[in-house]
Design a protein around this motif. Sequence first.
Motif, PDB file in Angstrom:
ATOM      1  N   LYS A  17       0.739  -1.276  -0.066  1.00  0.00           N
ATOM      2  CA  LYS A  17       0.126   0.023   0.036  1.00  0.00           C
ATOM      3  C   LYS A  17       0.959   1.043   0.054  1.00  0.00           C
ATOM      4  O   LYS A  17       0.643   2.090  -0.772  1.00  0.00           O
ATOM      5  CB  LYS A  17      -1.079   0.061   1.131  1.00  0.00           C
ATOM      6  CG  LYS A  17      -1.855   1.224   1.333  1.00  0.00           C
ATOM      7  CD  LYS A  17      -2.872   1.112   2.703  1.00  0.00           C
ATOM      8  CE  LYS A  17      -3.655   2.397   2.770  1.00  0.00           C
ATOM      9  NZ  LYS A  17      -4.633   2.279   3.637  1.00  0.00           N
ATOM     10  N   ASN A  18       1.915   1.335   1.024  1.00  0.00           N
ATOM     11  CA  ASN A  18       2.720   2.444   0.985  1.00  0.00           C
ATOM     12  C   ASN A  18       3.707   2.590  -0.419  1.00  0.00           C
ATOM     13  O   ASN A  18       3.782   3.729  -0.817  1.00  0.00           O
ATOM     14  CB  ASN A  18       3.853   2.432   2.034  1.00  0.00           C
ATOM     15  CG  ASN A  18       2.906   2.560   3.355  1.00  0.00           C
ATOM     16  OD1 ASN A  18       2.041   3.030   3.324  1.00  0.00           O
ATOM     17  ND2 ASN A  18       3.829   1.974   4.450  1.00  0.00           N
ATOM     18  N   SER A  50       1.190   4.315  -2.745  1.00  0.00           N
ATOM     19  CA  SER A  50       0.888   5.655  -2.179  1.00  0.00           C
ATOM     20  C   SER A  50       2.003   6.668  -2.656  1.00  0.00           C
ATOM     21  O   SER A  50       1.731   7.688  -2.965  1.00  0.00           O
ATOM     22  CB  SER A  50       0.545   5.734  -0.804  1.00  0.00           C
ATOM     23  OG  SER A  50       0.650   7.050  -0.241  1.00  0.00           O
ATOM     24  N   PHE A 105      -7.225   0.845  -2.466  1.00  0.00           N
ATOM     25  CA  PHE A 105      -5.866   0.839  -1.948  1.00  0.00           C
ATOM     26  C   PHE A 105      -5.874   1.950  -0.835  1.00  0.00           C
ATOM     27  O   PHE A 105      -5.500   1.628   0.347  1.00  0.00           O
ATOM     28  CB  PHE A 105      -4.698   1.147  -2.474  1.00  0.00           C
ATOM     29  CG  PHE A 105      -4.112  -0.166  -3.285  1.00  0.00           C
ATOM     30  CD1 PHE A 105      -3.560  -1.163  -2.391  1.00  0.00           C
ATOM     31  CD2 PHE A 105      -4.453  -0.575  -4.543  1.00  0.00           C
ATOM     32  CE1 PHE A 105      -2.922  -2.385  -2.952  1.00  0.00           C
ATOM     33  CE2 PHE A 105      -4.148  -1.863  -4.899  1.00  0.00           C
ATOM     34  CZ  PHE A 105      -3.352  -2.822  -4.351  1.00  0.00           C
ATOM     35  N   LEU A 118      -8.776  -0.359   1.865  1.00  0.00           N
ATOM     36  CA  LEU A 118      -7.867  -1.087   2.828  1.00  0.00           C
ATOM     37  C   LEU A 118      -7.350  -0.210   4.030  1.00  0.00           C
ATOM     38  O   LEU A 118      -6.859   0.899   3.784  1.00  0.00           O
ATOM     39  CB  LEU A 118      -6.684  -1.393   1.990  1.00  0.00           C
ATOM     40  CG  LEU A 118      -5.564  -2.498   2.632  1.00  0.00           C
ATOM     41  CD1 LEU A 118      -6.164  -3.734   2.994  1.00  0.00           C
ATOM     42  CD2 LEU A 118      -4.445  -2.464   1.585  1.00  0.00           C
TER      43      LEU A 118
END
Length: 428
Positions: free
Chosen positions: A69-70, A73, A195, A199
């Motif tokens: 996810k990071n 991002s 995302f 999440l």
Amino acid sequence: MLIHFHFSNYKSFRGENEFSMVADKFMNHRDSLMRIPGQRYAKVLPLAAVYGGNAAGKTTFVSALMDLKNAISTGNPAVLEPFLLDSAQASSPSTFCICFFQQGRVFEYTLEVQEGRVLREMLTDQTKAREVCLFNRVPGRDLQSDLLGKPDDADQVYVRQMGSTLPEKELLLTTILKLRPKAMYDAVEPCFTWFFTTLCIIGADCKRVGLGWDLMQELELFEAALSQADTGIEKLSLKPVEVESCVPHDVLEHFRQSASDVMVNPADASLVLFKNEKGVNAVRCFSSHSTKDGKSVDFPLSKESDGTRRFMHLLPILLDVSLPRVYVVDELDRSLHHQLACSLVSRCRESISSGRQQLQLIFTTHDALLMAKDTLRKDEVWVTERDSNRVTHLIAFNDYKDIRADANMLKSYLEGRMGGLPKIHQVI
């Protein structure tokens, strides 16, 4: 909702590991299963519990989702670390493949990275029988996509060339979010929403930054839940406090000049700052307890027990009814009594079964008693096991071939037949 997550060569996980939320044929709790768009029979589970001994890889499993996810991002895949206890693996590709449904469509995103460089990145729409390739990126080559049809369209030419011109250390998915090319953005946008919004990952030490705002909006619900959980709290109240004494001057000035009307304090979840016609004001939540002679004494939430505060930070999971959510919680039972953890899990299932929430709850835990009775289905139980080479394996209960489908999960686990137990040697 999450359908499955495959990953390999990530931290303590060396080989291919597959985590699936697709339901098996067990009959219990079938009313809490959710249909997969485009699938006639397959359904996904609302819950999953991951067990394992200390340092067996439970938190690393959560980190795999968090780091993916990071990476999306920030657009930087360097956060995805390989298995370092094997020199060959340390310089080999790491692969992540995640499948989920969002806004009535099924997406599968695949990412292969090596030493912070993208080797391959692909996104497909798998809602219907015929898979639609939204993009297939291999650095140095033109982008492949079923969305690109007209070779003379300037926007489509630009998108196609992004496959060869985008730096290897940047993700195409993140670039599409930033640049919003009309040839691709609308088809990919639900993927971003999943995302960034659907999440939600909660670490073992995480504090909900927005808890103070939640308390302002749902004070009575928090109050009732804390009372029912036998925390000793009889009432919650919001009281004005002096702004200057609560917030550093530079932070206060930054808030005054910002466009936001509300600010929560990450270091003090019970404190909320807000603007009105009189300027900046602050309120703090206090809990009330009764003395022996029947009087009421107020305490700031910081004086409540670790278990009470942990419960308050997890409680918004049950109050979050506005959007579909996938909550991944590391150490759900941290500082919580078994009955309180069991109540959280059971109430999540009830909320899903009733149609009140579209929710998945995936959590790591040491609470073996959750396997007892009928709290969890057998296909909702997973185990992380570390072998003699310090390699972590993620194993589903159904994968243990020597355990009958009707076996008692708790008994099988405590007898060591499923692994996931610490190997303790007497040293004194």
